[in-house]
Design a protein around this motif. Structure first.
Motif, PDB file in Angstrom:
ATOM      1  N   GLN A   1       5.541  11.530 -11.458  1.00 42.87           N
ATOM      2  CA  GLN A   1       6.516  10.715 -10.730  1.00 42.87           C
ATOM      3  C   GLN A   1       6.738  11.242  -9.318  1.00 42.87           C
ATOM      4  N   ASP A   2       5.619  11.560  -8.723  1.00 46.68           N
ATOM      5  CA  ASP A   2       5.622  12.019  -7.339  1.00 46.68           C
ATOM      6  C   ASP A   2       6.203  10.911  -6.449  1.00 46.68           C
ATOM      7  N   PRO A   3       7.300  11.200  -5.743  1.00 49.48           N
ATOM      8  CA  PRO A   3       7.920  10.120  -4.967  1.00 49.48           C
ATOM      9  C   PRO A   3       7.284   9.916  -3.592  1.00 49.48           C
ATOM     10  N   SER A   4       6.273  10.709  -3.257  1.00 48.76           N
ATOM     11  CA  SER A   4       5.858  10.736  -1.856  1.00 48.76           C
ATOM     12  C   SER A   4       4.717   9.775  -1.538  1.00 48.76           C
ATOM     13  N   PHE A   5       4.342   8.940  -2.501  1.00 51.31           N
ATOM     14  CA  PHE A   5       3.218   8.065  -2.162  1.00 51.31           C
ATOM     15  C   PHE A   5       3.540   6.605  -2.488  1.00 51.31           C
ATOM     16  N   LEU A   6       2.820   5.748  -1.800  1.00 54.99           N
ATOM     17  CA  LEU A   6       2.935   4.312  -2.030  1.00 54.99           C
ATOM     18  C   LEU A   6       1.578   3.823  -2.480  1.00 54.99           C
ATOM     19  N   LEU A   7       1.564   3.071  -3.559  1.00 53.73           N
ATOM     20  CA  LEU A   7       0.312   2.557  -4.065  1.00 53.73           C
ATOM     21  C   LEU A   7       0.215   1.112  -3.607  1.00 53.73           C
ATOM     22  N   ILE A   8      -0.845   0.782  -2.917  1.00 49.55           N
ATOM     23  CA  ILE A   8      -0.930  -0.573  -2.374  1.00 49.55           C
ATOM     24  C   ILE A   8      -2.175  -1.275  -2.879  1.00 49.55           C
ATOM     25  N   ASP A   9      -1.936  -2.448  -3.446  1.00 52.86           N
ATOM     26  CA  ASP A   9      -2.994  -3.245  -4.032  1.00 52.86           C
ATOM     27  C   ASP A   9      -3.439  -4.262  -2.989  1.00 52.86           C
ATOM     28  N   VAL A  10      -4.697  -4.183  -2.561  1.00 50.95           N
ATOM     29  CA  VAL A  10      -5.119  -5.122  -1.524  1.00 50.95           C
ATOM     30  C   VAL A  10      -5.835  -6.343  -2.100  1.00 50.95           C
ATOM     31  N   ARG A  11      -5.838  -6.488  -3.433  1.00 44.27           N
ATOM     32  CA  ARG A  11      -6.467  -7.676  -4.009  1.00 44.27           C
ATOM     33  C   ARG A  11      -5.538  -8.870  -3.827  1.00 44.27           C
ATOM     34  N   ASP A  12      -6.023 -10.062  -4.182  1.00 45.80           N
ATOM     35  CA  ASP A  12      -5.151 -11.234  -4.017  1.00 45.80           C
ATOM     36  C   ASP A  12      -4.040 -11.215  -5.073  1.00 45.80           C
ATOM     37  N   GLU A  13      -3.094 -12.122  -4.881  1.00 44.18           N
ATOM     38  CA  GLU A  13      -1.896 -12.080  -5.714  1.00 44.18           C
ATOM     39  C   GLU A  13      -2.202 -12.314  -7.189  1.00 44.18           C
TER      40      GLU A  13
ATOM     41  N   GLU B   1       5.529  -7.965   7.929  1.00 47.09           N
ATOM     42  CA  GLU B   1       6.163  -7.368   6.757  1.00 47.09           C
ATOM     43  C   GLU B   1       5.301  -6.245   6.183  1.00 47.09           C
ATOM     44  N   SER B   2       3.983  -6.503   6.113  1.00 50.81           N
ATOM     45  CA  SER B   2       3.090  -5.503   5.544  1.00 50.81           C
ATOM     46  C   SER B   2       2.989  -4.285   6.445  1.00 50.81           C
ATOM     47  N   VAL B   3       2.972  -4.538   7.738  1.00 49.69           N
ATOM     48  CA  VAL B   3       2.795  -3.428   8.666  1.00 49.69           C
ATOM     49  C   VAL B   3       3.936  -2.427   8.522  1.00 49.69           C
ATOM     50  N   ASN B   4       5.127  -2.958   8.192  1.00 49.57           N
ATOM     51  CA  ASN B   4       6.241  -2.046   7.964  1.00 49.57           C
ATOM     52  C   ASN B   4       5.937  -1.042   6.865  1.00 49.57           C
ATOM     53  N   TYR B   5       5.202  -1.495   5.834  1.00 46.64           N
ATOM     54  CA  TYR B   5       4.829  -0.570   4.768  1.00 46.64           C
ATOM     55  C   TYR B   5       3.718   0.364   5.208  1.00 46.64           C
ATOM     56  N   LEU B   6       2.765  -0.209   5.933  1.00 48.90           N
ATOM     57  CA  LEU B   6       1.548   0.550   6.205  1.00 48.90           C
ATOM     58  C   LEU B   6       1.713   1.544   7.345  1.00 48.90           C
TER      59      LEU B   6
ATOM     60  N   GLN C   1       3.887   3.882   8.723  1.00 48.79           N
ATOM     61  CA  GLN C   1       5.057   4.749   8.695  1.00 48.79           C
ATOM     62  C   GLN C   1       4.584   6.130   8.273  1.00 48.79           C
ATOM     63  N   ASP C   2       5.397   7.131   8.507  1.00 52.22           N
ATOM     64  CA  ASP C   2       4.912   8.462   8.122  1.00 52.22           C
ATOM     65  C   ASP C   2       5.749   9.111   7.030  1.00 52.22           C
ATOM     66  N   GLU C   3       6.521   8.304   6.280  1.00 54.91           N
ATOM     67  CA  GLU C   3       7.296   8.885   5.188  1.00 54.91           C
ATOM     68  C   GLU C   3       6.445   9.077   3.937  1.00 54.91           C
ATOM     69  N   TYR C   4       5.609   8.080   3.652  1.00 57.10           N
ATOM     70  CA  TYR C   4       4.845   8.104   2.413  1.00 57.10           C
ATOM     71  C   TYR C   4       3.363   8.289   2.694  1.00 57.10           C
ATOM     72  N   ASP C   5       2.673   8.867   1.702  1.00 54.58           N
ATOM     73  CA  ASP C   5       1.215   8.765   1.694  1.00 54.58           C
ATOM     74  C   ASP C   5       0.882   7.405   1.123  1.00 54.58           C
ATOM     75  N   ILE C   6      -0.126   6.789   1.672  1.00 57.05           N
ATOM     76  CA  ILE C   6      -0.467   5.462   1.187  1.00 57.05           C
ATOM     77  C   ILE C   6      -1.815   5.508   0.497  1.00 57.05           C
ATOM     78  N   ILE C   7      -1.859   4.947  -0.718  1.00 50.25           N
ATOM     79  CA  ILE C   7      -3.114   4.905  -1.454  1.00 50.25           C
ATOM     80  C   ILE C   7      -3.496   3.444  -1.647  1.00 50.25           C
ATOM     81  N   LEU C   8      -4.634   3.069  -1.102  1.00 49.79           N
ATOM     82  CA  LEU C   8      -5.080   1.693  -1.172  1.00 49.79           C
ATOM     83  C   LEU C   8      -6.055   1.556  -2.335  1.00 49.79           C
ATOM     84  N   TYR C   9      -5.968   0.440  -3.040  1.00 48.21           N
ATOM     85  CA  TYR C   9      -7.006   0.228  -4.040  1.00 48.21           C
ATOM     86  C   TYR C   9      -7.310  -1.253  -4.182  1.00 48.21           C
ATOM     87  N   SER C  10      -8.509  -1.527  -4.668  1.00 50.07           N
ATOM     88  CA  SER C  10      -8.881  -2.888  -5.041  1.00 50.07           C
ATOM     89  C   SER C  10      -9.700  -2.773  -6.313  1.00 50.07           C
TER      90      SER C  10
END
Lengths: 196, 175, 219
Positions: C68-80, C103-108, C110-119
């Motif tokens: 439950q590492d709070p420091s990352f954001l998991l982002i799904d780049v597939r379609d809805e 809206e998306s750029v606000n997530y992407l 920033q320097d608070e979280y590590d971002i992990i992209l996946y598809s």
């Protein structure tokens, strides 16, 4: 990188403090260059004192050269700067009215504040006049609205409207300013001195 | 001759003043992304006064209402703070140069009263013109020229062009 | 003597200053012009692209989620649609097409979280990664192999054969434990009531908007 405050490098709360500091410097420079004296200012129209033209053009040339160097070197993003919008007839008519006001009143808003700060009563009255002028404009806003809001050409720069390269324009502008300084000095020698 | 001697070294060399002013404009744009201004502070004052005296009237007027914000005083703007700075800065410079004196400056050919009436008239015209052109000599012309704004150049040429045209009619006031 | 020389130079002072000004202005005309790039230079992008830091393995990700590492954001780049069908826990859906929406750029950006992209595999995630990196967004990584790899390793880990080293067995048991955390039931564990449907766990993320005000007017 720059401008710093809109890009969040300096927190927004500093904005007003920086405003006061910038204002301090602005007021100091204007007063020390002699802009608090209406007869000195009006001299530019009668040829006995060209301090307005000299200060004004030197400042504009230095500023525009500096800004474009900063933009070129990547310290300042020119596209993020506030470009004074062009409302064609508003600018012309407003400018004409201000021109008449300048000759009759002998001040412009910035210099009248300087004059008032060092105790010029005419400057204080001038400020009162400006307040009345703004009041009149606002009360008759519906009358002025077509000019105020019409003929909007966007936040245009000379590059957009004339299609010139900014760098060449700055070069020519600099030369015009230098020639103007030279010519003005010649004129001043011919005009009868006025003491004030 | 005595007066000339007095005036000669009182003020800065205009090119020096212009140079510093140019640097200040660069600094202002670099920090805030906007130029200098002066008449904006007076507009804010008028809005604040009208809003205080007749709030409903101010809200109904299309022009005042643009500048009235529910949670913020109309005086809480960048330009008002800048104008306060100008006032202080000019006062400091004036006191260092020994120029602080309550007086009406006018040509010896006219009376103080005439000078003041003309100052008032000029002020009214300037206030009106500055609103129509959305800026005065510092806001529109000087800061506009620094970023090569077309509107700034037009305003500048209109102000000084008209100035030269009408200067003849008011010569008695000045020389 | 000095004074006289100085006076001689000073008598030309306006001409010298004028010359300096002309030279400065001419400098602007003569300096070579270049196209300005927004974001990082191509060279930097290349060095980022070949860096091994770019990928994160499924095992690491599973560990992060379980901890439950709070420091990352998991982002799904597939379609809805695919996102609704299946997604990793705590993922946020930003389809590739909407990558640069405000809206998306606000997530992407920033320097608070590590971002992990996946598809599904890492093809689309890589595209998103390149775009974001080019715009100088920080701390972006790609889940290696994407959802497919996730299934192959975490949800359905391959049982090592007996001639494999001990490490492989350790890894297997780790993956098995992880998959149980994610709700997979194993017959030998005999835990009857665990459903294999992947409940999508949602996490609320508040992302501070990056301040970027337009500069406002003069008078």
């Amino acid at each position: 990188m720059g401008p710093l405050i809109p890009n969040g490098f300096i927190p927004d709360e500093w904005n007003n403090i920086i405003a006061i500091i910038i204002g301090l410097a602005f007021g100091y420079i204007l007063e020390a260059s002699g802009f608090s004296s209406s007869r000195k200012l009006a001299g530019v129209f009668y040829g006995y004192d060209f301090v307005v033209l000299k200060v004004f053009f030197t400042a504009a040339v230095i500023a525009v050269i500096g800004i474009f160097y900063l933009d070129y070197l990547g310290y300042l993003d020119f596209n993020q700067l506030y470009i004074h919008p062009t409302y064609l007839w508003g600018a012309i008519i407003g400018g004409i009215i201000m021109g008449v006001g300048f000759v009759t009143g002998g001040f412009c808003p910035g210099t009248s504040v300087c004059g008032a700060a060092i105790g010029k009563i005419d400057a204080m009255v001038f400020i009162l006049g400006i307040l009345i002028g703004v009041f009149v404009f606002s009360e008759l806003y519906t009358l002025f609205e077509p000019i105020y809001d019409g003929y909007f050409l966007g936040n245009q720069t000379l590059m957009d409207s004339l299609g010139v390269s900014p760098y060449w324009f700055i070069f020519i502008f600099t030369i015009i300013a230098l020639v103007a300084f030279f010519v003005v000095d010649q004129i001043r020698k011919k005009v009868k001195k006025v003491f004030y | 001759m005595n007066t000339e001697h007095q005036n000669r070294h009182v003020y800065w060399n205009p090119y020096f003043g212009g140079f510093l002013l140019g640097l200040l404009i660069i600094f202002t744009f670099y920090m805030t992304g906007r130029g200098l201004g002066a008449s904006g502070a007076m507009k804010s004052s008028v809005v604040a006064i009208v809003d205080k005296v007749a709030p409903t009237h101010a809200e109904n007027n299309a022009y005042y209402s643009k500048y009235i914000d529910e949670d913020k005083s109309p005086l809480n703007t960048w330009l008002v703070f800048e104008a306060i700075g100008v006032l202080l800065g000019a006062f400091i410079s004036g006191s260092l140069g020994g120029r602080i004196k309550l007086k009406v400056e006018h040509s010896p050919k006219i009376t103080s009263r005439r000078r003041l009436w003309f100052a008032l008239g000029g002020g009214v015209l300037f206030g009106l013109g500055a609103q129509i052109a959305r800026g005065c000599t510092s806001g529109a012309a000087l800061s506009g020229m620094a970023v090569l704004s077309t509107g700034g150049f037009i305003t500048m040429m209109a102000i000084f062009g008209t100035g030269y045209v009408v200067a003849y009619f008011f010569r008695k006031n000045w020389i | 003597m000095i004074n006289r020389n100085l006076a001689k130079v000073l008598s030309f002072r306006y001409k010298i200053l004028a010359l300096v000004l002309v030279l400065l202005a001419a400098g602007l005309v003569l300096l070579p012009k270049y196209v300005k790039h927004e974001g990082i230079s191509p060279k930097e992008l290349l060095s980022n692209a070949i860096s091994p830091e770019r990928y994160i393995s499924t095992d690491e990700l599973a560990h992060k989620i379980i901890e439950q590492d709070p420091s990352f954001l998991l982002i799904d780049v597939r379609d809805e649609e695919s996102f609704k069908k299946f997604s990793l826990p705590y993922a946020i859906n930003i389809p590739l097409k909407k990558l640069l929406d405000e809206e998306s750029v606000n997530y992407l950006d920033q320097d608070e979280y590590d971002i992990i992209l996946y598809s599904n595999d890492h093809f689309y995630a890589d595209q998103a990664w390149i775009i974001c990196n080019r715009l100088a967004f920080k701390n972006h990584r790609v889940l290696e192999g994407g959802v497919n790899e996730w299934f192959a390793t975490i949800i359905n880990p391959e049982k090592p054969t007996e001639n494999m080293p001990r490490l492989a067995f350790d890894l297997y048991s780790y993956r098995k434990a992880a998959s149980m955390y994610f709700g997979v039931a194993y017959p030998e564990q005999a835990r009857p009531a665990v459903s294999t449907t992947n409940k999508t766990k949602k996490r609320r993320v508040t992302v501070r908007k990056k301040k970027k005000m337009a500069a406002e007017g003069g008078c």
